[in-house]
Design an enzyme around this catalytic site. Structure first.
Site, PDB file in Angstrom:
ATOM      1  N   TYR A 294     -10.289   2.623   5.891  1.00 52.19           N
ATOM      2  CA  TYR A 294      -9.325   2.286   4.835  1.00 52.19           C
ATOM      3  C   TYR A 294     -10.011   1.562   3.684  1.00 52.19           C
ATOM      4  CZ  TYR A 294      -4.610   1.259   3.150  1.00 52.19           C
ATOM      5  OH  TYR A 294      -3.444   1.212   2.429  1.00 52.19           O
TER       6      TYR A 294
ATOM      7  N   SER B  85       0.786  -1.231   0.000  1.00 51.42           N
ATOM      8  CA  SER B  85       0.000   0.000   0.000  1.00 51.42           C
ATOM      9  C   SER B  85       0.818   1.282   0.000  1.00 51.42           C
ATOM     10  CB  SER B  85      -0.952   0.002   1.195  1.00 51.42           C
ATOM     11  OG  SER B  85      -2.035  -0.860   0.960  1.00 51.42           O
TER      12      SER B  85
END
Length: 589
Positions: free
Chosen positions: A246, A117
């Site tokens: 998220y 990420s």
């Protein structure tokens, strides 16, 4: 109020001074320093880090697993002369001895790891370099038409449908959309386990004709049509702008939106806007050469070859520690963006439920307390971590110092939280040392006596630094024979201070003088009474509301709390000006 000033001054002059804490504004408290190698504090920090990681690399217990976990670290600054402050590479014994890998057998600055990420930083950077942030408050439905139908359904059933017309581009970048985390990929149980395994884990069986069952994801990967068909069946986690939540899907949608705006593939835009301009020759959007990679264990099991398809912008990339450090430097230098865009980027999108944490674009933000015995000081650290397959990563930016650090990790059994465990070690040494290095530089550059050349003005001041307080201390400030230190604090607060204090902090404003003759640098003063009671257990009262007090007193439109240094072409301070008092005081050598 002003008629009481002479009385208050008389009271203040008769009152003994007491010690108390200073409260600086948000941001650097000293001018940023780049000459770290001459700092005794930084040299001590580097020695401590060297000893710590030497010992760390000998630990093969469950918290470290040094024999199977390789990693690379760089601590960097934006300095062109000294861009690398500290670096460390550890090659796991299992990697060095491996015969079944097509990758490198030793870690170094150019060895390539997977990022997970951390990719999201590249994605936002690409957007900002291509299109700026002027569209960030526009609804995503303007650029991704597939979302419009679901937005209409949400009006009747908001529990089951995301109101996409309320989701902005900035909400996606800042994790505030409230949408589902993934579709058909890492969080989907049916993609990770077969039906028998899922039932064994306690899940009910799903009919193959169930419209909620993903028909694509890890394999076969979803195309755009399949992605939106499945995504729009997924319920929201929260209403938009309720709380940070998220989501990887948001970054996939961001890439679709930028492609719509610019008419080019996202991969091509990243290469032309970020990778090539910065010379990131060991960074890859997808499909890197295996011979450059750190590939622990069996390649087919390591996750090296695993691709995310259209979700690549959320977590697919590969890079080296040197390239990630260069990425961080370029952000803080504003080498690809206007400085004002960088400043907006390095600000929170939201607070979180943790007092010392916030969320940015796509940053996690930690509020790091710098220990001052007599001052309150917080440094905002902007970080982005990643985890995919046998890999973990972390980039941390410390804009107050124009410094940061990067961590890349590879191993077939990486202990949980290793990237942040390493960050804790680095931060504990670096932040105090960076602060001390900046104070050391400020003492050498700014401290001393300053006197108005016109003796008739009887105007002067002295600047100092103290290890227990942030910023430059103003002492013995006299204008026309008057004690301005007391006058300033009285006029700012409207009462007689017991322990008047003035400290200067960088304002982030500079004017380059013509003909290469140096520059004018603005500092802002904080006028305080150090005798005010500390507020530690109160709900609303505070002893650190500095931001509401700036430019509280002006004289002929000039702020009394503004001071301007003139610095010559070699960086030596010539003078300090008080615009409100129309006084220029020259530095005495």
């Amino acid at each position: 109020m002003w008629t009481t000033i002479p009385f208050l001054l008389a009271v203040a002059a008769a009152t003994p001074a007491l010690a108390g804490p200073n409260c600086p504004p948000l941001g650097p408290v000293f001018e940023k320093t780049y000459n770290f190698k001459t700092s005794s504090a930084m040299q001590a920090a580097i020695a401590n880090l060297t000893a710590t990681f030497t010992a760390w690399d000998q630990i093969d217990g469950p918290g470290v697993r040094a024999n199977t976990t390789s990693y690379s670290i760089e601590v960097f600054s934006t300095s062109k002369e000294n861009p690398i402050i500290f670096d460390w590479h550890h090659t796991a014994a299992s990697l060095a001895a491996a015969t079944n890998t097509s990758g490198v057998s030793k870690t170094d600055a150019n060895a390539v790891y997977r990022l997970g990420s951390l990719t999201k930083v590249f994605t936002v950077y690409t957007w900002l370099a291509q299109d700026g942030d002027s569209k960030w408050n526009e609804p995503i439905t303007k650029y991704v038409p597939e979302l419009a139908e679901a937005a209409q359904r949400a009006k009747a059933d908001p529990v089951s449908n995301v109101p996409w017309d309320e989701v902005t581009i900035g909400a996606l970048a800042g994790q505030m959309s409230g949408a589902i985390r993934d579709y058909g990929l890492m969080s989907e149980v049916t993609q990770e386990f077969n039906q028998s395994q899922a039932v064994g884990l306690g899940f009910p069986p799903l009919n193959s004709s169930d419209p909620m069952l993903p028909q694509c994801g890890e394999w076969p990967q979803c195309n755009r049509t399949e992605f939106f068909k499945g995504l729009l069946r997924a319920p929201p986690s929260f209403a938009p702008f309720t709380t940070p939540a998220y989501t990887n899907t948001g970054y996939q949608i961001l890439a679709y939106a930028l492609e719509s705006i610019k008419g080019k593939s996202f991969k091509a835009m990243m290469e032309e806007s970020i990778l090539r301009p910065l010379g990131l020759n060991h960074t890859y959007y997808q499909d890197p050469p295996a011979e450059e990679g750190i590939i622990p264990g069996v390649r087919s099991e390591s996750g090296w070859n695993y691709q995310l398809g259209d979700e690549n912008p959320a977590g697919n990339m590969y890079s080296s520690i040197a390239d990630i450090s260069e990425l961080g430097r370029s952000i803080m230098r504003s080498s690809l963006l206007p400085p004002v865009v960088t400043r907006r980027w390095l600000k929170p999108a939201s607070l979180s439920s943790e007092l010392i944490a916030g969320v940015g674009y796509p940053w996690g933000i930690r509020r790091v307390v710098v220990p001052y015995a007599n001052g309150k000081r917080v440094v905002d650290a902007f970080n982005k971590a990643g985890r995919i397959g046998y890999y973990a990563s972390l980039l941390v930016l410390l804009p107050d110092y124009d410094a940061g650090f990067s961590v890349l990790i590879a191993g077939d059994d990486i202990p949980g939280n290793t990237n942040f465990n390493l960050a804790d070690i680095l931060g504990a040494q670096l932040v105090p040392a960076l602060e001390a290095a900046a104070r050391e530089q400020a003492e050498a550059k700014f401290a001393g006596e300053y006197v108005d050349a016109d003796a008739a003005r009887n105007s002067s001041l002295r600047l100092t630094t103290q290890p227990d307080r942030p910023g430059l201390g103003v002492e013995n400030w006299v204008s026309n024979g008057t004690d301005m230190q007391t006058v300033a604090v009285v006029m700012q607060g409207g009462y007689a201070p017991v322990a008047p204090s003035i400290r200067l902090y960088p304002a982030g404003l500079e004017t380059v003088l013509p003909d290469g003759g140096g520059k004018r640098v603005s500092f802002k003063a904080v006028f305080e009474d150090l005798n005010l009671p500390a507020k530690t257990g109160t709900m609303f009262s505070t002893d650190c509301g500095t931001w509401v007090s700036f430019t509280g007193v002006t004289y002929g439109t000039s702020p009394l709390d503004q001071f301007v240094f003139e610095v010559d072409a070699e960086g030596a301070v010539r003078s300090i000006e008080s615009p409100a008092l129309r006084s220029v005081m020259e530095r005495k050598r």
